[in-house]
Design a protein around this motif. Structure first.
Motif: not given
Length: 426
Positions: A383-407
């Motif tokens: 998760p440190a290389e996956n979900e957490r990287v995405v979570e940090r990116f979304l938190a710091e880039n308000g112009g982006f939204g998550l459509i889906s994610q899958e492991t």
């Protein structure tokens, strides 16, 4: 099989502390020793089997060896490890041969004085019925021995995914990986490709989803096939094909593959685009970018342009894209069965990866046009290389939204471990 065992032992010794790639090491030593195809196959099976089960084997040897493994010479360690591997995991080698050939091997490697020691250790294990000693520790410690996986990684998987998924991932990290192909749909259908492969002596069946995926049954010497030379397919795991599908690239669009080499996803994307539009493939090293270009030419994909560039540094000359694939460098814990040496990385060696991955994701996002789609992906299961990287990116880039994610953990299809997150620029 004397030369085969020698080549396998040499490969194991070369892997110790060398940071080498297992496939390159054993292939080179098989060629250097002039092994026949049959002996080469045995050497590879013994080498990979020992490397894959190293933690379990060392756990056994710690019980039966009067000396610590670290105090033994590399030749003696390799001979013992391969001996246990043959006794425990190679049904085609009888117990007598496993012991006697290990003794002969340590002699041929210049350690004749240790032959009695090797004989004694292996015979003691054999007398005890080849039983693996219990770990006598935590649940994670026992699973680490059962599946030859570092305890810290077992603990991480148990905590992050739960026991059911962790057990599936551990089981999936062992054994021979399946071979999947991607039919070049610009030239042939998956069904017709299977017929063509059958005519060349290879058995394969369509394996959708995704469309275009083909599963190979048995061995396949890819580069010897005329179907390969004619650009009718490329080798690509099913999970990787699913990642390219998730990008959803359409004919006529402009697409960036930010970390492209060796090019499998680049080719699949271009084929899904019907070879219409533009796919810009980038890699840090020019030699690897050249490999992508070469593969595109073989497949007859003309919309791919490959060049060298640092994915973590923004290049305004590239312009804007409808879709961006950001398949970042990672720890690779989703492809252990293909590269067993990966699991022996010390955890501290991968601590800086999330920061590198975030930088590449942040940079790649700058190329995406409004309304465009970005896929962030890895072939790891942390998760440190996956979900957490995405979570940090979304938190710091308000112009982006998550459509889906899958492991991908092999729950539905037999794939490599993989993570994909689809993001959209609002």
């Amino acid at each position: 099989m004397k030369d085969a065992r020698t080549a396998a032992a040499q490969a194991l010794m070369r892997m110790e502390g060398a940071g080498a790639y297992s496939n390159l090491v054993i292939d080179a030593l098989s060629a250097k020793n002039g092994l026949s195809p049959r002996d080469g196959a045995f050497a590879a099976a013994l080498f990979y089997g020992t490397l894959e089960r190293m933690l379990t084997i060392d756990h056994i040897l710690a019980r039966y060896s009067a000396k610590p493994l670290s105090a033994l010479t590399p030749a003696v360690r390799a001979s013992l490890r391969m001996g246990v591997c043959q006794l425990l995991y190679m049904d085609g080698v009888d117990d007598y041969a496993a012991v006697s050939e290990s003794v002969n091997l340590v002699k041929s490697l210049g350690c004749a004085r240790a032959s009695g020691f090797v004989n004694g250790v292996l015979r003691a294990f054999l007398r005890d019925g080849k039983a693996v000693p219990p770990a006598g520790s935590s649940r994670a410690g026992q699973l680490a021995v059962d599946y030859s996986c570092p305890a810290w990684l077992v603990e991480e998987w148990l905590a992050s995914y739960g026991e059911e998924a962790a057990l599936r991932m551990l089981a999936g990290s062992l054994g021979k990986a399946p071979v999947y192909l991607r039919a070049n749909t610009l030239r042939i259908t998956p069904e017709a490709l299977c017929e063509r492969l059958a005519a060349e002596g290879a058995e394969a069946v369509p394996a959708a989803p995704p469309d275009g995926c083909v599963a190979v049954r048995g061995r396949l010497a890819v580069e010897t096939l005329s179907a390969f030379a004619e650009g009718l397919f490329h080798v690509q795991d099913r999970a990787s094909q699913l990642c390219a599908e998730a990008l959803g690239a359409l004919p006529g669009e402009r697409v960036l593959d930010a970390c492209a080499a060796p090019g499998g996803k680049t080719f699949t994307i271009a084929e899904r685009m019907e070879n219409r539009g533009e796919v810009v493939a980038r890699d840090l090293h020019q030699k690897r970018a050249d490999l992508v270009a070469k593969g595109a030419r073989r497949l007859g994909v003309s919309i791919v342009t490959a060049s060298a560039g640092d994915a973590g540094v923004y290049d305004p000359a590239l312009g804007e894209f409808d879709r961006v694939l950001c398949d970042v460098p990672c720890s690779g814990f989703g492809v252990i069965r293909r590269k067993p040496e990966i699991k022996y990385k010390p955890p501290e060696s991968i601590q800086n990866l999330p920061e590198i991955q975030y930088k590449i994701l942040q940079t790649s996002s700058q190329y995406l046009r409004s309304g465009g789609r970005l896929v962030y992906s890895t072939c790891t299961l942390l998760p440190a290389e996956n979900e957490r990287v995405v979570e940090r990116f979304l938190a710091e880039n308000g112009g982006f939204g998550l459509i889906s994610q899958e492991t991908h953990t092999g729950e539905r299809e037999d794939t490599d471990g993989f993570f994909t997150a689809c993001l959209e620029r609002r």
